[in-house]
Design an enzyme around this catalytic site. Structure first.
Site, PDB file in Angstrom:
ATOM      1  CE  LYS A 281      46.588  42.300  28.639  1.00  0.00           C
ATOM      2  NZ  LYS A 281      45.755  41.444  29.491  1.00  0.00           N
ATOM      3  NE  ARG A 355      36.024  44.279  33.126  1.00  0.00           N
ATOM      4  CZ  ARG A 355      36.211  43.225  33.922  1.00  0.00           C
ATOM      5  NH1 ARG A 355      35.645  43.184  35.121  1.00  0.00           N
ATOM      6  NH2 ARG A 355      36.939  42.217  33.526  1.00  0.00           N
TER       7      ARG A 355
END
Ligand code: BES
Ligand code: ZN
Ligand code: ZN
Length: 503
Positions: A281, A355
Site C-alpha cells: 500500500k 477475501r
C-alpha cells in the site's frame, strides 16, 4: 465506565453535581418551573438568550449554585416530536453522547438523569434503557492508555443516578443490565482495534478470545499455522506467509439450552495489520491498517455479550487471524492457491487478502457446522467506504429473508447497513484464465465492494449468507457524538441484536 443506578429520590434532591434533562423542540417552559425555582430563577430567559430551543443538536450547560455548591444543569435537545412523527432513537443516542462528553470535559463524575419517555420514540422501556446504558458507555470510551500527560487523559468513571416517570421499573432494570453487558463488549472491541499492531498480533487476539471463552463457558478451538496448512487452508496460509507471526483460526461456540434451535455462523476478518503485502500500500493508506481486524474483533466481542445474554440460537464464531506483510517468503502476485473447499484462486494482488482468509473460514464453517445462516463482517474494500461513506456498512446478499433480518437488527441496534446490488451480473468480474477465480475483479466491472462479495460467494454453497463490508464504518467515523477518533466497535450491537431477536 458509566454506571447507572435507579433512585427514588426526586430529581431535584439528589446529591450529584449535575442534572441532565432531555427536552423536545419547543418544549413547554412550564415543565422547568420547579427546576428554575430550585437552581436558577431566570432559567427560561437564559435559555432564550442562548438560543436553546430543544433542537436535535442543542446542548446547553447552565452552571448554578445552591447552598454554596456548584451544580450544572444539562439540557439536551431531542428535536421535533409531532403526533404523526416519532423522534428517531438515533437522535436520543447522539444527544446522550453529547451529554456524556459534556460531563467528561467538565470532569463531573456524578450526575442525576431523568429518563425520557419511551413513547417519544415509540419504543419499549426495556429497549430505551438498554440503548441508554450502551450509549452512555460508548460515549465515555477513550483510547488514552499510552498518553502519559494526566491533563490529556479524559477516561473517568461516571455515576448516573436515574429517576423514572411512568416507566416500568423492572423493564428498565432489565434494559440496563443488558446494556451494560453490550456496552462493555463494544468498548472492549474498540480497545482491541485501537491497540497498536505490535501489541495485538494474531496470537494476542486469539488469547483474548480464549480468555472470554474461559470466563463465560464457551467452547473454543485455536488452530495454529501448522494445523491451518495441514488442513488445506491455503488462503489463510498464503496471507500469513510473509509474516514472522503465526496465523490462527479461532472458533468459538455458544450452545443454547433450547432444543432444535438453529445455528448461526459469525465470521470476522482478522488482519491485525494490512500492509498490502508485496502489492504494498502507499504510506498514507497504511496508516490506520491496524483496523483491519475489526470484523474479527466484533465477532469475538459479540460472543462475549451473547454468552451472558443467552439467546435461543446456537452460534459458531470463526475468526481467521493473520498479518499481511511483504518479505522473501511472502505470497507473490501470480501465485495460485488452493482453499479448504478445494477451489483455487489466482492471487493477482496481495492486498486483496481479506477475501483469501475469509474463503477458508467460510468453507470451514459450511463443511463442519452446516449453519442455518451465516454472516461475515470484514473491512474488505476501500471501494465500499467510497460508495457509502462512514455511516453505513455495505450489505450484500442474495437471501432476502436473512438480509431482512440483518436489516431489522441494524435498525434496532444503531449499526446501520445499506444494501448494495448483488445480482449475478457482477459474477464474471472475478474470472481467471489460470485458476477457478481471481482475487481481484476485472477493471470493466468496477464495483469493487460487490466483486469482492462475489469472490466470497464461492465458499458459502447454499447457506443463507449475508456479507457486511465495514471498511468505512469501523474506524475514525466523524460527527457521531458517542464515537471518538479511532475504533467504533461496529458490528457488535448488530450481531448481538440479531441473535437475541432471532425467530
Ligand atoms: N483492508 C483493505 C480494505 C480497507 C480499505 C479497509 C480502507 C479499511 C479502510 C483491504 O484488504 C484492501 O486492501 N482492499 C483492496 C482491494 C483491491 C486490491 C482489490 C482495496 O480496497 O483497495
Ligand atoms: Zn489489503
Ligand atoms: Zn485488508
Amino acid at each position: 465506565m458509566v454506571k447507572i443506578q435507579l433512585i427514588d429520590t426526586p430529581l431535584l434532591e439528589t446529591k450529584t453535581s449535575a442534572t441532565i434533562f432531555f427536552l423536545e423542540q419547543d418544549f413547554d417552559t412550564k415543565k422547568l418551573e420547579k427546576v428554575a425555582q430550585h437552581y436558577f430563577p431566570d432559567l427560561t430567559e437564559y435559555m432564550k438568550d442562548s438560543e436553546f430551543t430543544g433542537k436535535a443538536s442543542n446542548l446547553l450547560a447552565v452552571p448554578s449554585s445552591v447552598n454554596k455548591k456548584v451544580h450544572t444543569l444539562f439540557f439536551a435537545g431531542l428535536g421535533k416530536h409531532e403526533t404523526h412523527k416519532l423522534i428517531d432513537i438515533e437522535v436520543y443516542r447522539r444527544s446522550l453522547g453529547r451529554v456524556i462528553r459534556g460531563l467528561q470535559s467538565r470532569k463531573i463524575s456524578k450526575a442525576a438523569i431523568s429518563l425520557p419517555a419511551a413513547s417519544l420514540f415509540g419504543v419499549s422501556d426495556e429497549y430505551l434503557a438498554r440503548e441508554t446504558m450502551i450509549i452512555a458507555n460508548m460515549a465515555a470510551y477513550r483510547f488514552d492508555e499510552y498518553i502519559t500527560d494526566p491533563e490529556r487523559r479524559v477516561n473517568q468513571n461516571i455515576d448516573l443516578e436515574c429517576t423514572l416517570d411512568a416507566h416500568d421499573k423492572k423493564a428498565v432494570e432489565r434494559g440496563f443490565k443488558a446494556g451494560a453487558i453490550i456496552g462493555h463488549s463494544v468498548n472492549r472491541v474498540r480497545h482491541w482495534v485501537d491497540l497498536p499492531p505490535v501489541a495485538l498480533p494474531p496470537i494476542a487476539l486469539a488469547d483474548k478470545a480464549v480468555e472470554i471463552a474461559k470466563e463465560h463457558n464457551l467452547e473454543i478451538t485455536v488452530f495454529s499455522e501448522q494445523e491451518i496448512i495441514k488442513m488445506g487452508m491455503g488462503g489463510l496460509a498464503a496471507v500469513s506467509a510473509g509474516s514472522e507471526q503465526d496465523c490462527k483460526l479461532v472458533i468459538m461456540k455458544y450452545t443454547t439450552e433450547k432444543k432444535n434451535a438453529p445455528t448461526i455462523a459469525f465470521v470476522g476478518k482478522g488482519i491485525t495489520f494490512d500492509s498490502g503485502g508485496l502489492s504494498l500500500k502507499p504510506a498514507a493508506s497504511m496508516e490506520t491498517m491496524k483496523e483491519d481486524m475489526s470484523g474479527a474483533a466484533a465477532v469475538i466481542g459479540a460472543m462475549e455479550s451473547l454468552a451472558q445474554l443467552k439467546p435461543d440460537v446456537n452460534i459458531i464464531a470463526l475468526t481467521p487471524l493473520s498479518e499481511n506483510l511483504p518479505s522473501g517468503k511472502a505470497t507473490k502476485p501470480g501465485d495460485i492457491i488452493r482453499f479448504y473447499n478445494g477451489k483455487t484462486a489466482e492471487v493477482r494482488n496481495t492486498d486483496a487478502e481479506g477475501r483469501l482468509v475469509l474463503a477458508d473460514a467460510l468453507s470451514y464453517a459450511v463443511k463442519n457446522y452446516k449453519p442455518d445462516a451465516m454472516i461475515d463482517l470484514a473491512t474488505l474494500t476501500g471501494a465500499c467506504a467510497y460508495a457509502l461513506g462512514p455511516f453505513y456498512s455495505g450489505m450484500m446478499s442474495q437471501h432476502e429473508d436473512f438480509a431482512n433480518k440483518v436489516k431489522a437488527a441494524s435498525e434496532r441496534s444503531g449499526d446501520r447497513v445499506w444494501a448494495l446490488p448483488f445480482t449475478n451480473d457482477y459474477k464474471a468480474a472475478i474470472k481467471s484464465d489460470v485458476a477457478d477465480i481471481c482475487n481481484i475483479g476485472s477493471g470493466k466491472y468496477k464495483a469493487g465492494a460487490v466483486t469482492a462479495g462475489f469472490f466470497l460467494q464461492n465458499f458459502v454453497e447454499n447457506t443463507p449468507w449475508v456479507h457486511l463490508d465495514i471498511a468505512g464504518t469501523a474506524f475514525d467515523v466523524p460527527d457521531i457524538s458517542y464515537y471518538s477518533t479511532g475504533a467504533t466497535g461496529v458490528g457488535v450491537r448488530l450481531l448481538v441484536d440479531l441473535a437475541l431477536e432471532w425467530q
